[in-house]
Scaffold this active site. Structure first.
Site, mmCIF file in Angstrom:
data_model
loop_
_atom_site.group_PDB
_atom_site.id
_atom_site.type_symbol
_atom_site.label_atom_id
_atom_site.label_comp_id
_atom_site.label_asym_id
_atom_site.label_seq_id
_atom_site.Cartn_x
_atom_site.Cartn_y
_atom_site.Cartn_z
ATOM 1 N N ASP A 132 5.405 0.258 -11.505
ATOM 2 C CA ASP A 132 4.658 0.007 -10.808
ATOM 3 C C ASP A 132 5.465 0.401 -8.991
ATOM 4 O O ASP A 132 6.070 0.178 -8.279
ATOM 5 C CB ASP A 132 4.696 -1.854 -11.247
ATOM 6 C CG ASP A 132 4.028 -2.261 -9.751
ATOM 7 O OD1 ASP A 132 2.917 -1.128 -9.233
ATOM 8 O OD2 ASP A 132 4.032 -3.539 -9.314
ATOM 9 N N ASP A 135 -0.863 3.781 -5.745
ATOM 10 C CA ASP A 135 -0.590 2.884 -6.189
ATOM 11 C C ASP A 135 -0.690 3.184 -7.542
ATOM 12 O O ASP A 135 -1.582 3.472 -8.538
ATOM 13 C CB ASP A 135 -1.124 1.301 -6.048
ATOM 14 C CG ASP A 135 -0.280 0.347 -6.962
ATOM 15 O OD1 ASP A 135 0.463 0.208 -7.260
ATOM 16 O OD2 ASP A 135 -1.351 -1.234 -7.051
#
Ligand SMILES: *[C@@H]1O[C@H](CO)[C@@H](O)[C@H](O)[C@H]1NC(C)=O
Ligand SMILES: *[C@@H]1O[C@H](CO)[C@@H](O)[C@H](O)[C@H]1NC(C)=O
Ligand SMILES: *[C@@H]1O[C@H](CO)[C@@H](O)[C@H](O)[C@H]1NC(C)=O
Ligand SMILES: *[C@@H]1O[C@H](CO)[C@@H](O)[C@H](O)[C@H]1NC(C)=O
Ligand SMILES: *[C@@H]1O[C@H](CO)[C@@H](O)[C@H](O)[C@H]1NC(C)=O
Length: 455
Positions: free
Chosen positions: A98, A326
């Site tokens: 992440d 992201d």
């Protein structure tokens, strides 16, 4: 003498087990979709975005360190997972990779002898690792993680572990001891390397839908690759240079190719000069310092520049707006005024039939779908993003048109709601097939469509 021993400790910190010199770390990324329908990824993306926004909202809450953080844990589908070997002897754990969060944490169990309810690989057994140690609650390292309130830290006691608490907007939570242990990592040369003292959250209490059950998809935690000092990439950056890269391969191919997360400078070690990277600066939003922001200057559809006011892309004085890249979000979300222009241009340019009215269940979440049944090479409009630094990101249509059912493709871009400071997010689908280099030393993002051969 003192300086000698410090030096010695520094040398001890990295034990290279490979025979040749380890250039960079190379960790395979696994792609998982628990519910392989785009609508599921859409709803979990929306969950994630609400968490990203939540983080924005808490910007003035107490100190920045205590405000809740976010992670890809919230989004169950379309995630990339990385396996981590932690402890001595190593225990293998699967983590969500992440770039949108900093803390690396794993589920932990303190069971010592009778661990029958924790079969190997189901959780990290801290007492089975000879090198595990919680950090002290009074250490400077501990001040970098969000802590529970009240926090029972007694700095006069020798063993007072650093407690952390990571709360999600839906009430999901991980809490435990912020700890250190050895991690064993694979290098690009096929060797293994041991790194002492990786700081991570040992989660003794993990609760809530975001971090348990189906939506977490069997993961044992999250690998935070954000820009904060405790992130995995920041910690390893001290050894490997402040750069990491990945290339997300198209996972719909059969058999799915392996994607890799590479920590270190891939390109200088490969002496590569064919896959020239384009660069755009990485911007810092002081309100959300974890995220990797890039600046979009203009959008082109089939080479025509769309009439979008450049101000819709900017980060305002309150930290609202801007564009984040992201790995933990699947689809791409663009600020609404830009989205509407793009949608209009796509609708104008697309020369394919819409799906017949009737069964809308497969594509009800999308504003533009086409029926490509029987069309051998469907011509889909080409999208290009002009970025700061005079670079142009031109993804292939499969990065923004997804197959929602047999013969039906939908535009996988969504509007980012403008209330609550809607910022844009370039999701992992849009990043597919590009080598992306997060060069933190030079504060820039490099990308190349030909760079994947490097990984
Ligand atoms: C281990 O735990 C199981 C149930 O959790 C119990 O039945 C068993 O007696 C325990 N064994 C030991 C050696 O404590
Ligand atoms: C802190 O630990 C010391 C030593 O164990 C103990 O004497 C003291 O009472 C503790 N203080 C608090 C506030 O618990
Ligand atoms: C590391 O490399 C070994 C041998 O190449 C492989 O079997 C193993 O799965 C790799 N482990 C990880 C965590 O990447
Ligand atoms: C770059 O490419 C040229 C020609 O293809 C080659 O001669 C040169 O050795 C390459 N440089 C490096 C550093 O690999
Ligand atoms: C897509 O087009 C094909 C061929 O023209 C047609 O048979 C099919 O019913 C269409 N599907 C939808 C959902 O419109």
């Amino acid at each position: 003498m003192l300086s000698f021993s410090l030096l010695y400790l520094l040398f001890l910190a990295v034990v290279d087990l490979s025979t040749s010199t380890a250039e960079y770390l190379k960790l395979p990324l696994l792609h998982k979709t628990p519910f392989p329908t785009p609508l599921q990824s859409l709803s979990s993306d929306i969950d994630r975005l609400s968490l990203l926004r939540h983080r924005h909202h808490h910007k003035h809450h107490r100190t920045a360190l205590k405000s809740p953080l976010i992670s890809g844990a919230s989004s169950g589908s379309g995630q990339y997972f990385v396996s981590l070997r932690l402890g001595s002897p190593p225990q293998t754990l699967l983590l969500v990779a992440d770039t949108g969060s900093d803390l690396t944490w794993v589920t932990c169990s303190a069971c010592k002898t009778n661990c029958s309810s924790h079969p190997p690989g189901s959780t990290f057994l801290s007492r089975h690792s000879s090198t595990f140690s919680p950090t002290h609650c009074f250490s400077s390292l501990c001040q970098l993680v969000p802590q529970p309130d009240p926090n029972p830290c007694n700095h006069t006691r020798l063993h007072s572990p650093c407690r952390y608490e990571y709360v999600y907007v839906d009430g999901s939570k991980t809490s435990g001891f912020f700890s250190k242990d050895t991690t064993t990592l694979n290098t690009s040369s096929g060797g293994a390397m041991k790194l002492k003292s990786l700081a991570f959250g040992c989660g003794f209490h993990v609760s809530g839908p975001s971090v348990t059950g189906l939506s977490f998809n069997g993961a044992h935690g999250v690998m935070g690759l954000g820009r904060g000092p405790i992130s995995f990439s920041s910690q390893l950056g001290r050894r490997f240079g402040r750069s990491f890269s990945y290339c997300l391969r198209d996972y719909t191919l059969s058999p799915p190719p392996t994607s890799y997360l590479m920590i270190g400078d891939v390109r200088s070690t490969k002496k590569d000069n064919k896959s020239k990277l384009s660069y755009t600066p990485l911007l810092i939003n002081p309100v959300a310092p974890t995220f990797y922001y890039i600046a979009i200057k203009a959008v082109f559809v089939n080479r025509v520049k769309l009439p979008i006011d450049p101000s819709v892309w900017s980060i305002d004085g309150l930290g609202n707006g801007g564009t984040v890249i992201d790995s933990g979000t699947t689809l791409t979300f663009l600020t609404e005024p830009a989205y509407l222009e793009i949608l209009t241009a796509f609708k104008r340019e697309v020369k394919l039939p819409s799906p017949a009215p009737g069964d809308e269940s497969t594509h009800s979440g999308f504003d533009l779908c086409v029926n490509v049944t029987g069309v051998s090479r469907p011509r889909l409009p080409r999208l290009s993003l002009e970025l700061a630094g005079e670079s142009v990101f031109s993804p292939p249509p499969r990065n923004y048109f997804i197959d929602v059912s047999e013969g039906i493709k939908c535009l996988a871009i969504q509007p980012a709601e403008s209330e609550s400071g809607g910022f844009s997010v370039i999701g992992n689908l849009m990043q597919q097939g590009f080598l992306l280099e997060f060069d933190r030393g030079k504060s820039r993002l490099g990308f190349s469509r030909r760079g994947c051969a490097l990984s």
